[in-house]
Design a protein around this motif. Structure first.
Motif, PDB file in Angstrom:
ATOM      1  N   PHE A   5       0.829  -1.200   0.000  1.00  0.00           N
ATOM      2  CA  PHE A   5       0.000   0.000   0.000  1.00  0.00           C
ATOM      3  C   PHE A   5       0.868   1.257   0.000  1.00  0.00           C
ATOM      4  O   PHE A   5       0.628   2.195  -0.751  1.00  0.00           O
ATOM      5  CB  PHE A   5      -0.909  -0.011   1.229  1.00  0.00           C
ATOM      6  CG  PHE A   5      -1.777   1.220   1.328  1.00  0.00           C
ATOM      7  CD1 PHE A   5      -2.874   1.398   0.494  1.00  0.00           C
ATOM      8  CD2 PHE A   5      -1.475   2.206   2.239  1.00  0.00           C
ATOM      9  CE1 PHE A   5      -3.650   2.528   0.582  1.00  0.00           C
ATOM     10  CE2 PHE A   5      -2.246   3.334   2.333  1.00  0.00           C
ATOM     11  CZ  PHE A   5      -3.341   3.494   1.505  1.00  0.00           C
ATOM     12  N   LEU A   6       1.923   1.270   0.838  1.00  0.00           N
ATOM     13  CA  LEU A   6       2.820   2.411   0.890  1.00  0.00           C
ATOM     14  C   LEU A   6       3.537   2.581  -0.439  1.00  0.00           C
ATOM     15  O   LEU A   6       3.732   3.691  -0.921  1.00  0.00           O
ATOM     16  CB  LEU A   6       3.840   2.224   2.017  1.00  0.00           C
ATOM     17  CG  LEU A   6       3.268   2.307   3.439  1.00  0.00           C
ATOM     18  CD1 LEU A   6       4.351   1.964   4.449  1.00  0.00           C
ATOM     19  CD2 LEU A   6       2.697   3.681   3.726  1.00  0.00           C
ATOM     20  N   PHE A   7       3.908   1.451  -1.041  1.00  0.00           N
ATOM     21  CA  PHE A   7       4.554   1.520  -2.352  1.00  0.00           C
ATOM     22  C   PHE A   7       3.633   2.186  -3.373  1.00  0.00           C
ATOM     23  O   PHE A   7       4.047   3.021  -4.161  1.00  0.00           O
ATOM     24  CB  PHE A   7       4.919   0.101  -2.801  1.00  0.00           C
ATOM     25  CG  PHE A   7       5.469   0.046  -4.201  1.00  0.00           C
ATOM     26  CD1 PHE A   7       6.810   0.244  -4.438  1.00  0.00           C
ATOM     27  CD2 PHE A   7       4.619  -0.201  -5.279  1.00  0.00           C
ATOM     28  CE1 PHE A   7       7.310   0.188  -5.706  1.00  0.00           C
ATOM     29  CE2 PHE A   7       5.114  -0.250  -6.544  1.00  0.00           C
ATOM     30  CZ  PHE A   7       6.476  -0.060  -6.758  1.00  0.00           C
ATOM     31  N   PHE A   8       2.363   1.830  -3.324  1.00  0.00           N
ATOM     32  CA  PHE A   8       1.390   2.377  -4.275  1.00  0.00           C
ATOM     33  C   PHE A   8       1.218   3.885  -4.092  1.00  0.00           C
ATOM     34  O   PHE A   8       1.105   4.632  -5.053  1.00  0.00           O
ATOM     35  CB  PHE A   8       0.057   1.669  -4.065  1.00  0.00           C
ATOM     36  CG  PHE A   8      -1.050   2.256  -4.910  1.00  0.00           C
ATOM     37  CD1 PHE A   8      -1.065   2.086  -6.280  1.00  0.00           C
ATOM     38  CD2 PHE A   8      -2.070   2.976  -4.316  1.00  0.00           C
ATOM     39  CE1 PHE A   8      -2.081   2.615  -7.046  1.00  0.00           C
ATOM     40  CE2 PHE A   8      -3.078   3.509  -5.079  1.00  0.00           C
ATOM     41  CZ  PHE A   8      -3.087   3.325  -6.448  1.00  0.00           C
ATOM     42  N   GLY A 267      -7.442  -8.231  -6.084  1.00  0.00           N
ATOM     43  CA  GLY A 267      -6.926  -7.771  -7.370  1.00  0.00           C
ATOM     44  C   GLY A 267      -6.074  -6.518  -7.222  1.00  0.00           C
ATOM     45  O   GLY A 267      -5.031  -6.388  -7.867  1.00  0.00           O
ATOM     46  N   LYS A 268      -6.478  -5.586  -6.338  1.00  0.00           N
ATOM     47  CA  LYS A 268      -5.695  -4.367  -6.126  1.00  0.00           C
ATOM     48  C   LYS A 268      -4.332  -4.709  -5.529  1.00  0.00           C
ATOM     49  O   LYS A 268      -3.306  -4.138  -5.917  1.00  0.00           O
ATOM     50  CB  LYS A 268      -6.445  -3.397  -5.212  1.00  0.00           C
ATOM     51  CG  LYS A 268      -7.686  -2.784  -5.852  1.00  0.00           C
ATOM     52  CD  LYS A 268      -8.349  -1.742  -4.959  1.00  0.00           C
ATOM     53  CE  LYS A 268      -7.510  -0.507  -4.829  1.00  0.00           C
ATOM     54  NZ  LYS A 268      -8.189   0.550  -4.070  1.00  0.00           N
ATOM     55  N   THR A 269      -4.325  -5.650  -4.567  1.00  0.00           N
ATOM     56  CA  THR A 269      -3.046  -6.075  -3.982  1.00  0.00           C
ATOM     57  C   THR A 269      -2.177  -6.732  -5.046  1.00  0.00           C
ATOM     58  O   THR A 269      -0.953  -6.539  -5.074  1.00  0.00           O
ATOM     59  CB  THR A 269      -3.291  -7.055  -2.821  1.00  0.00           C
ATOM     60  OG1 THR A 269      -4.149  -6.429  -1.856  1.00  0.00           O
ATOM     61  CG2 THR A 269      -1.979  -7.435  -2.144  1.00  0.00           C
ATOM     62  N   MET A 273       1.526  -5.467  -6.212  1.00  0.00           N
ATOM     63  CA  MET A 273       2.660  -6.391  -6.306  1.00  0.00           C
ATOM     64  C   MET A 273       3.266  -6.335  -7.715  1.00  0.00           C
ATOM     65  O   MET A 273       4.488  -6.393  -7.892  1.00  0.00           O
ATOM     66  CB  MET A 273       2.196  -7.804  -5.967  1.00  0.00           C
ATOM     67  CG  MET A 273       3.320  -8.794  -5.725  1.00  0.00           C
ATOM     68  SD  MET A 273       2.661 -10.338  -5.067  1.00  0.00           S
ATOM     69  CE  MET A 273       4.179 -11.284  -4.875  1.00  0.00           C
ATOM     70  N   ALA A 274       2.414  -6.214  -8.741  1.00  0.00           N
ATOM     71  CA  ALA A 274       2.890  -6.110 -10.129  1.00  0.00           C
ATOM     72  C   ALA A 274       3.704  -4.835 -10.331  1.00  0.00           C
ATOM     73  O   ALA A 274       4.741  -4.847 -11.001  1.00  0.00           O
ATOM     74  CB  ALA A 274       1.699  -6.150 -11.092  1.00  0.00           C
ATOM     75  N   ILE A 287       1.347 -14.794   0.675  1.00  0.00           N
ATOM     76  CA  ILE A 287       0.015 -15.343   0.970  1.00  0.00           C
ATOM     77  C   ILE A 287      -0.904 -14.179   1.325  1.00  0.00           C
ATOM     78  O   ILE A 287      -0.598 -13.395   2.223  1.00  0.00           O
ATOM     79  CB  ILE A 287       0.080 -16.358   2.126  1.00  0.00           C
ATOM     80  CG1 ILE A 287       0.949 -17.554   1.724  1.00  0.00           C
ATOM     81  CG2 ILE A 287      -1.324 -16.817   2.505  1.00  0.00           C
ATOM     82  CD1 ILE A 287       1.150 -18.565   2.828  1.00  0.00           C
ATOM     83  N   TYR A 288      -2.011 -14.063   0.614  1.00  0.00           N
ATOM     84  CA  TYR A 288      -2.945 -12.966   0.864  1.00  0.00           C
ATOM     85  C   TYR A 288      -3.687 -13.239   2.170  1.00  0.00           C
ATOM     86  O   TYR A 288      -4.433 -14.217   2.290  1.00  0.00           O
ATOM     87  CB  TYR A 288      -3.942 -12.859  -0.302  1.00  0.00           C
ATOM     88  CG  TYR A 288      -4.899 -11.695  -0.175  1.00  0.00           C
ATOM     89  CD1 TYR A 288      -4.483 -10.405  -0.476  1.00  0.00           C
ATOM     90  CD2 TYR A 288      -6.213 -11.884   0.247  1.00  0.00           C
ATOM     91  CE1 TYR A 288      -5.349  -9.333  -0.377  1.00  0.00           C
ATOM     92  CE2 TYR A 288      -7.078 -10.817   0.361  1.00  0.00           C
ATOM     93  CZ  TYR A 288      -6.649  -9.543   0.044  1.00  0.00           C
ATOM     94  OH  TYR A 288      -7.503  -8.485   0.158  1.00  0.00           O
TER      95      TYR A 288
END
Length: 726
Positions: A5-8, A267-269, A273-274, A287-288
């Motif tokens: 999330f912080l990366f995004f 999907g957002k996670t 990650m992508a 692992i989600y």
């Protein structure tokens, strides 16, 4: 998941012209995979430079070997000449397909597989992509859901687990068998598999006391026929027992709820990650675990299930609207209008009072700024982006000899007939062309006094008014220039004093050198006088030759002295060894008389050429040698010596002068290059100050001193320019 999330949030503009291929295991309209892809695309949306291409395999409806072979041929045509930065495989079928075709379709592209329930590193290694595969595993918490059901439905005696016959179902079965074993004897757990949807509808169309169901998936009937989501949702909604789920697919569509994987959030996670992979992060398997407790309020009421017992944050959907919910606006208006109006009136009065205070403070601030600005002796003025004068201090108006009220709202070019304005415009134009060179200008005021100003111009931008412009400051540096000139004169005076002192030293040396030839001339003359009766012409010629040899020596000595004291008028390329030897020749007799041995050692292949003022260098070198001589004479040394060494380092010529006079006291080391600093016993004087000035100013070099081996070691570093040495 917090790190993604912080990366995004903080890495919004890192991706330029990236291309991503998404291979979906299923068909478009299949809600499970569509929700995941929607989440991925939502994450990619702010990054306009990421190009996304989605391919659908339709594996739910067709999964034969022949179909996959033809699909591979089709993709080969579609993906020809396409280069991707990342391959995303949604669910198991797409991941297996990518592994099969990777060596034929791709080279080094990283793979991200999402939606699978377990990951095998060995399998990735077999296909040679172990160092390129990342995975986000969808882990359904079956046990957690069973615990929830038992908590809110404590009287439950039977729990059905509903699963289909698909390949994905086989990966979930070990977890189901673990549940059966774990809860054996606590309540009855029935595993429903290999059935069809119509039978399920019929089975749960009647109310069954103390029973519930955990729905995992049921997309295919026993005969392989695919069930539509609408039909499954209808079955769940009409069931007469509470049906709990493990993902968000049937939330708000009849499911009672559960500890679920929100597919859109999943999907957002996956998208975050992508983004990390596109930014160069290493492959990893995650692992989600961001599962949510979501329940349908109407279903909870229907089966009288209290979620308060869970003691965890719960999200309720399809909540029934109460009277308050239906009339919230009216109730809030009734209860809030009167107090709001009262507070509004109070707020208005307070706002008026505060505005008055702000205006009062602002007036004081403006008056203070104006007083402060006018108290500054440097002329200052502001212009907007169009060159219009916005403000100035009175000093600037005096500089132009124009009233301030006439300046505001006009440009300097409007006063072009004013001689002072014309001069200022000329200065500003020069400054604009080259700020580093044209930053000073002279001005003669009304008292006929020359004033030197330093020009400084800066641009500004006001956030509040959204206006921009420039401020120009003319700083009076007349006094600083006068002080600098006076310092330069004093410095030249000190250097001249040092020069005179050195001339005295040289005269003393010349006196020593002339004594011997004068004695020789006197002796020859006397011998000639007493042998006057001799008529041998050859003998007369011998006397004359001896006298001329001595006179020639004296003439060479005085010529060397004359060349030395004559200042250099331009820089030349000269040999340092020749300069040092010429200087030592002048003081040779003085050193010899005082029993001081001077040695010169030059390292092989040393480049001895430098560019500078030769005579000034000889003078600075003489100062250092004389300083060493004075230090040696202050004590009785049996072995007085001065060692001179030359060698190259990088693009510099290094000269060291080492004596054995006992060194310099530590307290004096930092001061010996200061003007007028001296100590009788260590031989320092104004000459060393002059040596520092010459080496740094005239020779573009550096000089330093330290104690070494019972003496003082002076080091001179001279830069050697390749252009001159060639």
């Amino acid at each position: 998941m917090k790190k993604y999330f912080l990366f995004f949030i903080f890495q919004t503009f890192l991706f330029a012209n990236s291309s991503v291929l998404i291979i979906n295991s299923y068909h478009k309209g299949y809600e499970f995979s569509d929700s995941i892809i929607n989440g991925i695309e939502k994450t990619f949306y702010p990054h306009s430079n990421i190009d996304v291409n989605v391919l659908y395999m339709d594996s739910k409806r067709v999964s034969s070997k022949e179909y996959y072979n033809n699909l591979e041929k089709l993709y080969k045509v579609q993906l020809k000449n396409r280069k991707y930065d990342l391959i995303i495989a949604v669910d198991r079928f797409a991941y297996d397909f990518v592994l099969d075709i990777y060596s034929s379709f791709f080279t080094n592209e990283p793979i991200l597989t999402v939606g699978i329930e377990n990951f095998s590193p060995e399998k990735a290694a077999r296909y040679g992509v172990a160092n390129r595969v990342s995975a986000l595993i969808e882990k359904r918490d079956l046990k957690g859901n069973v615990d929830i059901i038992r908590t809110i439905f404590p009287i439950m005696k039977k729990l059905y687990i509903i699963n289909d016959i698909s390949l994905n179902a086989t990966h979930t079965e070990p977890l189901i068998y673990d549940l059966i074993e774990k809860f054996d004897g606590i309540f009855e757990l029935v595993y429903l598999k290999e059935d069809n949807l119509e039978k399920l509808k019929e089975k749960f169309s009647k109310k069954e006391e103390f029973s519930a169901a955990l729905f995992i998936r049921f997309y295919k009937n026993k005969n392989g026929e695919l069930n539509k989501n609408q039909e499954i949702a209808k079955f769940i909604k009409n069931a007469k027992i509470p049906i709990f789920v493990t993902d968000s697919l049937f939330i708000k569509k009849g499911a009672t709820g559960g500890k679920v994987v929100d597919l859109f959030r999943f999907g957002k996670t996956s998208g975050i990650m992508a983004l990390g992979i596109l930014n160069g992060t290493k492959p990893r398997v995650e692992i989600y675990d961001d599962l949510n407790y979501i329940f349908d309020s109407t279903k909870l009421s229907e089966f009288t299930l209290p979620v308060d017992a869970l003691k965890v944050p719960v999200e309720l959907v399809n909540k029934r609207k109460t009277f308050y919910d239906r009339h919230t606006g009216f109730i809030n208006f009734v209860f809030t209008t009167s107090p709001f109006l009262l507070f509004l009136i109070i707020g208005l009065f307070h706002n008026i009072y505060m505005r008055k205070q702000v205006e009062k403070d602002l007036r004081r601030r403006i008056e203070f700024d104006e007083t402060l600005l006018n108290a500054i002796e440097s002329p200052i003025f502001w212009q907007d982006s169009n060159g219009v004068i916005v403000d100035s201090n009175t000093t600037f108006c005096k500089l132009l000899n124009i009233d301030c009220s006439e300046l505001y709202g006009k440009k300097l070019t409007d006063f072009i007939d004013n001689a002072n304005v014309k001069e200022v415009l000329k200065v500003l134009e020069k400054y604009k062309q080259n700020e580093k060179e044209n930053y000073e200008f002279s001005y003669v005021n009304e008292n006929k006094r020359k004033i030197i100003y330093l020009v400084k111009k800066e641009n500004f931008y006001d956030e509040k008014s959204k206006s921009e412009g420039s401020v120009t400051i003319f700083t009076d540096i007349t006094k600083e220039k006068e002080i600098a000139l006076e310092k330069q004169k004093n410095r030249q005076f000190v250097i001249q004093q040092s020069k005179l002192a050195e001339i005295g030293e040289i005269f003393s040396s010349i006196a020593h050198q002339w004594k011997s030839p004068l004695v020789e001339i006197t002796a020859i003359a006397q011998e000639l006088f007493y042998t006057k009766s001799c008529k041998d012409e050859k003998e007369d010629d011998s006397f004359v030759k001896d006298i001329m040899n001595q006179v020639t020596y004296m003439t060479d000595t005085i010529n060397d002295f004359q060349n030395f004291i004559m200042p250099s008028n331009k820089k030349v390329l000269f040999n340092i060894e020749d300069a040092i030897k010429s200087m030592l020749l002048i003081v040779h007799h003085n050193m010899k008389y005082n029993s001081i041995k001077i040695s010169i050692e030059i390292e092989n292949n040393t480049n001895l050429k430098v560019f500078g003022y030769k005579n000034e260098f000889m003078q600075s070198f003489l100062n250092i040698v004389n300083n060493a001589k004075d230090a040696l004479l202050s004590q009785d040394y049996k072995n007085r010596k001065i060692d001179i060494k030359l060698h190259n380092e990088a693009k510099e010529l290094i000269i060291t002068i080492q004596d054995n006079a006992g060194g310099i006291s530590e307290k004096n080391l930092e001061n010996i290059f200061e003007p007028y600093f001296t100590t009788k016993e260590e031989g320092h004087g104004i000459g060393l100050y002059m040596s520092k000035v010459i080496i740094e100013d005239k020779m573009n070099g550096k000089i330093s001193v330290k104690n070494k081996d019972n003496g003082a070691l002076f080091t001179i570093r001279l830069r050697q320019d390749e252009n001159f040495n060639s």
